[in-house]
Scaffold this motif. Structure first.
Motif, PDB file in Angstrom:
ATOM      1  N   GLU A  31       4.106   0.252  -9.472  1.00 57.55           N
ATOM      2  CA  GLU A  31       3.527   1.379 -10.192  1.00 57.55           C
ATOM      3  C   GLU A  31       4.664   2.210 -10.768  1.00 57.55           C
ATOM      4  O   GLU A  31       5.615   2.541 -10.058  1.00 57.55           O
ATOM      5  CB  GLU A  31       2.679   2.229  -9.253  1.00 57.55           C
ATOM      6  N   SER A  32       4.557   2.564 -12.030  1.00 55.67           N
ATOM      7  CA  SER A  32       5.586   3.355 -12.677  1.00 55.67           C
ATOM      8  C   SER A  32       5.583   4.773 -12.130  1.00 55.67           C
ATOM      9  O   SER A  32       4.530   5.357 -11.921  1.00 55.67           O
ATOM     10  CB  SER A  32       5.335   3.378 -14.184  1.00 55.67           C
ATOM     11  N   ARG A  33       6.776   5.318 -11.888  1.00 54.99           N
ATOM     12  CA  ARG A  33       6.918   6.700 -11.424  1.00 54.99           C
ATOM     13  C   ARG A  33       7.582   7.563 -12.481  1.00 54.99           C
ATOM     14  O   ARG A  33       7.823   8.737 -12.256  1.00 54.99           O
ATOM     15  CB  ARG A  33       7.718   6.752 -10.114  1.00 54.99           C
ATOM     16  N   SER A  34       7.914   6.974 -13.624  1.00 52.93           N
ATOM     17  CA  SER A  34       8.428   7.694 -14.780  1.00 52.93           C
ATOM     18  C   SER A  34       8.091   6.850 -16.002  1.00 52.93           C
ATOM     19  O   SER A  34       7.588   5.738 -15.872  1.00 52.93           O
ATOM     20  CB  SER A  34       9.938   7.920 -14.672  1.00 52.93           C
ATOM     21  N   ILE A  35       8.399   7.369 -17.172  1.00 55.24           N
ATOM     22  CA  ILE A  35       8.047   6.629 -18.392  1.00 55.24           C
ATOM     23  C   ILE A  35       8.728   5.266 -18.439  1.00 55.24           C
ATOM     24  O   ILE A  35       8.117   4.264 -18.731  1.00 55.24           O
ATOM     25  CB  ILE A  35       8.379   7.447 -19.648  1.00 55.24           C
ATOM     26  N   VAL A  36      10.019   5.196 -18.123  1.00 55.71           N
ATOM     27  CA  VAL A  36      10.748   3.934 -18.239  1.00 55.71           C
ATOM     28  C   VAL A  36      11.592   3.618 -17.013  1.00 55.71           C
ATOM     29  O   VAL A  36      11.671   2.482 -16.584  1.00 55.71           O
ATOM     30  CB  VAL A  36      11.676   3.960 -19.481  1.00 55.71           C
ATOM     31  N   LEU A  37      12.230   4.582 -16.435  1.00 53.36           N
ATOM     32  CA  LEU A  37      13.349   4.334 -15.538  1.00 53.36           C
ATOM     33  C   LEU A  37      13.029   4.055 -14.079  1.00 53.36           C
ATOM     34  O   LEU A  37      13.859   3.525 -13.367  1.00 53.36           O
ATOM     35  CB  LEU A  37      14.322   5.524 -15.607  1.00 53.36           C
ATOM     36  N   LYS A  38      11.873   4.413 -13.588  1.00 49.95           N
ATOM     37  CA  LYS A  38      11.662   4.348 -12.153  1.00 49.95           C
ATOM     38  C   LYS A  38      10.284   3.776 -11.828  1.00 49.95           C
ATOM     39  O   LYS A  38       9.307   4.082 -12.490  1.00 49.95           O
ATOM     40  CB  LYS A  38      11.768   5.757 -11.574  1.00 49.95           C
ATOM     41  N   SER A  39      10.221   2.953 -10.766  1.00 52.50           N
ATOM     42  CA  SER A  39       8.935   2.432 -10.314  1.00 52.50           C
ATOM     43  C   SER A  39       8.906   2.379  -8.795  1.00 52.50           C
ATOM     44  O   SER A  39       9.940   2.309  -8.129  1.00 52.50           O
ATOM     45  CB  SER A  39       8.669   1.044 -10.900  1.00 52.50           C
ATOM     46  N   LEU A  40       7.708   2.430  -8.267  1.00 53.22           N
ATOM     47  CA  LEU A  40       7.454   2.270  -6.841  1.00 53.22           C
ATOM     48  C   LEU A  40       6.926   0.854  -6.661  1.00 53.22           C
ATOM     49  O   LEU A  40       6.011   0.431  -7.363  1.00 53.22           O
ATOM     50  CB  LEU A  40       6.417   3.301  -6.387  1.00 53.22           C
ATOM     51  N   ARG A  41       7.530   0.103  -5.740  1.00 48.11           N
ATOM     52  CA  ARG A  41       7.165  -1.303  -5.571  1.00 48.11           C
ATOM     53  C   ARG A  41       6.886  -1.632  -4.114  1.00 48.11           C
ATOM     54  O   ARG A  41       7.451  -1.014  -3.217  1.00 48.11           O
ATOM     55  CB  ARG A  41       8.290  -2.207  -6.069  1.00 48.11           C
ATOM     56  N   ILE A  42       6.045  -2.618  -3.917  1.00 48.92           N
ATOM     57  CA  ILE A  42       5.825  -3.185  -2.591  1.00 48.92           C
ATOM     58  C   ILE A  42       6.183  -4.660  -2.672  1.00 48.92           C
ATOM     59  O   ILE A  42       5.672  -5.382  -3.527  1.00 48.92           O
ATOM     60  CB  ILE A  42       4.366  -3.031  -2.118  1.00 48.92           C
ATOM     61  N   LYS A  43       7.078  -5.080  -1.785  1.00 56.16           N
ATOM     62  CA  LYS A  43       7.445  -6.497  -1.677  1.00 56.16           C
ATOM     63  C   LYS A  43       6.977  -7.026  -0.331  1.00 56.16           C
ATOM     64  O   LYS A  43       6.980  -6.301   0.658  1.00 56.16           O
ATOM     65  CB  LYS A  43       8.956  -6.676  -1.794  1.00 56.16           C
ATOM     66  N   ARG A  44       6.569  -8.297  -0.336  1.00 54.90           N
ATOM     67  CA  ARG A  44       6.191  -8.979   0.896  1.00 54.90           C
ATOM     68  C   ARG A  44       7.283  -9.988   1.225  1.00 54.90           C
ATOM     69  O   ARG A  44       7.674 -10.789   0.376  1.00 54.90           O
ATOM     70  CB  ARG A  44       4.861  -9.698   0.738  1.00 54.90           C
TER      71      ARG A  44
END
Length: 157
Positions: free
Chosen positions: A104-117
């Motif tokens: 899921e993006s947390r800013s327009i371009v630079l940052k995202s929140l991710r879940i890895k398995r």
């Protein structure tokens, strides 16, 4: 140009199919300006019977106006993954680097929140790591949750 566009469209389509969709299940107001903690449920798309709940901070319009930094939310999150039904493993990535389950993006371009398995084969456990990924610099903001696989069915069983 057309080939490049088609390749990009195919890549984005594949990414959309393999990552989970979040469903908001809770929201807690934390201050008078309207900042909230949002709680989402995210079923693992390749592991039937496992659901992760992730909590993250969502900034209000008033906070964005007063603090500046219009286009960015904090990337830290909390995660808890549990068995929510009979576990059946699909065709999961078993490499050490694991597989992205959610982004899921947390800013327009630079940052995202991710879940890895990540699959810990020795201990028969699924490890879920929530972390921030930033284009310009790494982040140490992370949270981890595990799900033991006692007697879970593998794909093809």
């Amino acid at each position: 140009m057309t080939r490049t566009f088609l390749a990009l469209a195919a890549t984005l389509s594949a990414l959309a199919v393999t990552t989970a969709r979040a469903e908001q299940v809770g929201e807690v107001g934390v201050d008078w300006v309207g900042n909230d903690i949002v709680i989402d449920a995210i079923p693992d798309p390749k592991v039937e019977g496992v659901t992760c709940h992730i909590a993250y901070f969502e900034r209000s319009l008033i906070d964005r106006l007063s603090q500046g930094n219009w286009f960015e939310d904090p990337s830290n999150a909390s995660i808890a993954c549990r068995q929510t039904g009979p576990i059946r493993l699909g065709d999961i990535d078993t490499s050490d680097s694991g597989e992205q389950v959610f982004r899921e993006s947390r800013s327009i371009v630079l940052k995202s929140l991710r879940i890895k398995r990540i699959f810990d084969e020795t201990n028969q456990t699924l490890i879920y790591l929530a972390h921030a990924q930033e284009l310009t610099e790494g982040s140490a903001k992370m949270a981890i949750s595990t799900v033991p696989l006692y007697g879970a069915a593998m794909a093809g069983d």
